[in-house]
Motif scaffolding. Structure first.
Motif, mmCIF file in Angstrom:
data_model
loop_
_atom_site.group_PDB
_atom_site.id
_atom_site.type_symbol
_atom_site.label_atom_id
_atom_site.label_comp_id
_atom_site.label_asym_id
_atom_site.label_seq_id
_atom_site.Cartn_x
_atom_site.Cartn_y
_atom_site.Cartn_z
ATOM 1 N N VAL A 160 0.861 -1.168 0.000
ATOM 2 C CA VAL A 160 0.000 0.000 0.000
ATOM 3 C C VAL A 160 0.900 1.221 0.000
ATOM 4 C CG1 VAL A 160 -1.934 1.154 1.132
ATOM 5 C CG2 VAL A 160 -1.645 -1.309 1.362
ATOM 6 N N PRO A 161 1.248 1.775 -1.165
ATOM 7 C CA PRO A 161 2.285 2.784 -1.248
ATOM 8 C C PRO A 161 1.929 4.109 -0.612
ATOM 9 C CG PRO A 161 1.190 2.544 -3.346
ATOM 10 C CD PRO A 161 0.673 1.454 -2.466
ATOM 11 N N LEU A 162 0.661 4.322 -0.213
ATOM 12 C CA LEU A 162 0.298 5.582 0.389
ATOM 13 C C LEU A 162 0.736 5.669 1.839
ATOM 14 C CD1 LEU A 162 -3.344 5.419 1.584
ATOM 15 C CD2 LEU A 162 -2.437 3.638 0.128
ATOM 16 N N ALA A 163 1.233 4.596 2.433
ATOM 17 C CA ALA A 163 1.526 4.598 3.851
ATOM 18 C C ALA A 163 3.009 4.730 4.116
ATOM 19 C CB ALA A 163 1.020 3.299 4.481
ATOM 20 N N PHE A 164 3.348 5.362 5.269
ATOM 21 C CA PHE A 164 4.721 5.288 5.730
ATOM 22 C C PHE A 164 5.013 3.847 6.148
ATOM 23 C CE2 PHE A 164 5.461 9.663 5.491
ATOM 24 C CZ PHE A 164 4.359 10.335 5.949
ATOM 25 N N ASP A 165 3.980 3.196 6.727
ATOM 26 C CA ASP A 165 4.071 1.820 7.171
ATOM 27 C C ASP A 165 3.410 0.977 6.103
ATOM 28 O OD1 ASP A 165 4.422 -0.384 8.677
ATOM 29 O OD2 ASP A 165 2.862 0.067 10.145
ATOM 30 N N SER A 166 4.108 0.725 4.982
ATOM 31 C CA SER A 166 3.402 0.375 3.753
ATOM 32 C C SER A 166 3.295 -1.109 3.461
ATOM 33 C CB SER A 166 4.091 1.055 2.561
ATOM 34 O OG SER A 166 5.410 0.600 2.447
ATOM 35 N N GLU A 167 4.030 -1.980 4.149
ATOM 36 C CA GLU A 167 3.992 -3.387 3.787
ATOM 37 C C GLU A 167 3.107 -4.169 4.751
ATOM 38 O OE1 GLU A 167 8.229 -3.950 1.510
ATOM 39 O OE2 GLU A 167 7.899 -4.971 3.390
ATOM 40 N N LEU A 168 2.124 -4.875 4.200
ATOM 41 C CA LEU A 168 1.215 -5.686 4.972
ATOM 42 C C LEU A 168 1.280 -7.111 4.459
ATOM 43 C CD1 LEU A 168 -1.848 -3.263 4.908
ATOM 44 C CD2 LEU A 168 -0.158 -3.510 6.718
ATOM 45 N N GLN A 169 1.201 -8.085 5.365
ATOM 46 C CA GLN A 169 1.320 -9.468 4.956
ATOM 47 C C GLN A 169 0.163 -9.872 4.054
ATOM 48 O OE1 GLN A 169 3.922 -11.477 5.540
ATOM 49 N NE2 GLN A 169 4.843 -9.611 6.350
ATOM 50 N N LEU A 170 0.408 -10.827 3.181
ATOM 51 C CA LEU A 170 -0.584 -11.314 2.243
ATOM 52 C C LEU A 170 -1.847 -11.737 2.977
ATOM 53 C CD1 LEU A 170 -1.210 -12.202 -0.664
ATOM 54 C CD2 LEU A 170 -0.316 -14.440 -0.054
ATOM 55 N N LEU A 178 9.261 12.783 -6.001
ATOM 56 C CA LEU A 178 9.932 13.999 -5.567
ATOM 57 C C LEU A 178 11.121 13.654 -4.678
ATOM 58 C CD1 LEU A 178 6.857 16.232 -4.578
ATOM 59 C CD2 LEU A 178 7.900 15.904 -6.841
ATOM 60 N N HIS A 179 12.228 14.362 -4.879
ATOM 61 C CA HIS A 179 13.381 14.273 -3.990
ATOM 62 C C HIS A 179 13.473 15.578 -3.224
ATOM 63 C CE1 HIS A 179 14.850 10.546 -5.814
ATOM 64 N NE2 HIS A 179 14.502 11.076 -6.975
ATOM 65 N N THR A 180 13.527 15.477 -1.894
ATOM 66 C CA THR A 180 13.518 16.661 -1.056
ATOM 67 C C THR A 180 14.663 16.622 -0.054
ATOM 68 O OG1 THR A 180 12.100 15.724 0.673
ATOM 69 C CG2 THR A 180 11.001 16.725 -1.227
ATOM 70 N N PHE A 181 15.040 17.791 0.416
ATOM 71 C CA PHE A 181 16.038 17.901 1.482
ATOM 72 C C PHE A 181 15.359 18.544 2.700
ATOM 73 C CE2 PHE A 181 19.174 20.231 3.911
ATOM 74 C CZ PHE A 181 20.159 19.275 4.100
ATOM 75 N N PRO A 182 15.479 17.929 3.879
ATOM 76 C CA PRO A 182 16.344 16.792 4.216
ATOM 77 C C PRO A 182 15.614 15.451 4.267
ATOM 78 C CG PRO A 182 15.612 17.839 6.214
ATOM 79 C CD PRO A 182 14.949 18.591 5.082
ATOM 80 N N SER A 183 14.341 15.380 3.834
ATOM 81 C CA SER A 183 13.523 14.182 4.076
ATOM 82 C C SER A 183 13.788 13.037 3.110
ATOM 83 C CB SER A 183 12.037 14.560 4.020
ATOM 84 O OG SER A 183 11.726 15.517 5.001
ATOM 85 N N GLY A 184 14.376 13.310 1.936
ATOM 86 C CA GLY A 184 14.623 12.249 0.972
ATOM 87 C C GLY A 184 13.515 12.133 -0.054
ATOM 88 N N SER A 185 13.297 10.922 -0.574
ATOM 89 C CA SER A 185 12.341 10.722 -1.663
ATOM 90 C C SER A 185 10.912 10.577 -1.134
ATOM 91 C CB SER A 185 12.721 9.492 -2.491
ATOM 92 O OG SER A 185 12.698 8.330 -1.689
ATOM 93 N N TRP A 186 9.974 10.967 -1.971
ATOM 94 C CA TRP A 186 8.537 10.928 -1.672
ATOM 95 C C TRP A 186 7.819 10.708 -2.991
ATOM 96 C CZ3 TRP A 186 4.378 13.792 -3.443
ATOM 97 C CH2 TRP A 186 3.226 13.863 -2.660
ATOM 98 N N GLU A 187 6.853 9.784 -3.017
ATOM 99 C CA GLU A 187 6.157 9.551 -4.267
ATOM 100 C C GLU A 187 4.670 9.368 -4.064
ATOM 101 O OE1 GLU A 187 8.194 6.066 -5.882
ATOM 102 O OE2 GLU A 187 6.364 4.910 -5.565
ATOM 103 N N LYS A 188 3.952 9.706 -5.108
ATOM 104 C CA LYS A 188 2.503 9.620 -5.111
ATOM 105 C C LYS A 188 2.062 8.871 -6.348
ATOM 106 C CE LYS A 188 -1.685 12.507 -5.263
ATOM 107 N NZ LYS A 188 -2.233 13.882 -5.232
#
Length: 309
Positions: free
Chosen positions: A7-17, A143-153
């Motif tokens: 679920v790429p919208l989450a910071f905590d994005s990986e959920l078990q099958l 998007l690549h940002t400083f200082p947070s790094g990469s972010w995508e939508k």
């Protein structure tokens, strides 16, 4: 069979099958190497993964794909991709760096442009001059940002009229003034095991995913919406809310809360929010959510301290 539902919208994005509805069948559908849609919120990709678009957009001649970085930081680079429907590969469309300018890839020259980048350095919304059926599909704004790094939508362009028809009837009509905070909430009347709770904002040309709560795991996810949306998520959830600070006119619209219970049913609550400068009442009685067998409430509160959550 094993795999991951992403679920790429989450910071905590990986959920078990299997933790999200439809994941097991999604793996079966994707084994032939084609991307297929396995629920209203998820796409199946080769290898048995699912992806959830943060925004769904109606195909129009002069459509725009909204991508606004909502957090503090400095944008150092932006790039747009279109996702292949057969291989899930990313095709670069355009790249932007503040120091070097914009490079549009050859196949998109004369077709796309950045809509608001000169007025807002964090707004990398991509606009089309004359979109056609070939522009239907999935897109990534990286998007690549400083200082947070990469972010995508992730965004999805669809060709359908019915998907964006104004929903109704509404459970609540809400009036609020600019600068205030609004809290919308919905509650199940009958206690049932809930699998997921999703909040969305619906506009004539697009639907934005605001929050997604996996109740079984008690983990909530915030989408890549253009402004912060506050909510809660836990394993005992039978009600849900979203809170929006510092309201402005762009926050007006239809908000939908959807419960998916373990019987496979969806119970839905709809609220229409209007942000106005007129000195009107802050909330109205509206309709009760009897259609789905649960009570839904919309509450508008003026918060004097902005240290919410």
């Amino acid at each position: 069979m094993s795999g991951i539902c992403e679920v790429p919208l989450a910071f905590d994005s990986e959920l078990q099958l299997g933790q999200l509805p439809g994941c097991a069948s999604c793996v079966d559908q994707a084994m032939d190497g084609r991307r297929t849609k396995c629920s209203p919120w998820k796409w199946c990709s080769p290898g048995g993964t699912t992806t959830t678009p943060d925004t769904t957009i109606k195909l129009e001649d002069h459509m725009s794909l909204e991508c606004i970085y909502p957090s503090p930081g400095i944008l150092t680079q932006a790039e747009w991709f279109k996702i292949s429907s057969s291989t899930s590969d990313r095709e670069s469309m355009v790249i932007f760096r503040p120091l070097f300018g914009t490079i549009v890839r050859e196949s998109y020259v004369g077709r796309i442009y950045f809509l608001n980048s000169t007025s807002n350095p964090k707004d990398m919304t991509l606009a089309f001059y004359n979109a056609t059926e070939v522009d239907v599909g999935l897109y990534i704004c990286l998007l690549h940002t400083f200082p947070s790094g990469s972010w995508e939508k992730m965004l999805e362009v669809v060709q359908t009229e019915s998907y964006f028809e104004p929903p109704g009837p509404f459970d609540r009509y809400v009036l609020a003034n600019p600068g205030e905070e609004v809290t919308l909430s919905c509650e199940l009347q009958d206690v049932k095991p809930v699998e997921t709770v999703v909040w969305e904002k619906i506009q004539p040309q697009q639907i934005d995913l605001l929050t997604l709560c996996n109740v079984k795991e008690g983990r909530g996810s915030l989408s890549k919406y253009r402004r912060p949306i506050y909510s809660t998520c836990n394993q005992r959830l039978i009600s849900s809310f979203i809170s929006i600070n510092h309201l402005n006119i762009n926050d007006s619209g239809v908000y939908r809360c959807s419960f998916k219970v373990n019987t496979g049913e969806n119970e839905t609550y709809l609220a229409r929010l209007t942000v106005t400068t007129r000195n009107e009442g802050k909330w109205s009685q509206g309709q009760r959510g009897s259609k789905w067998g649960h009570d839904c409430w919309a509450l508008v509160s003026v918060v004097l301290s902005y240290g919410f959550m």
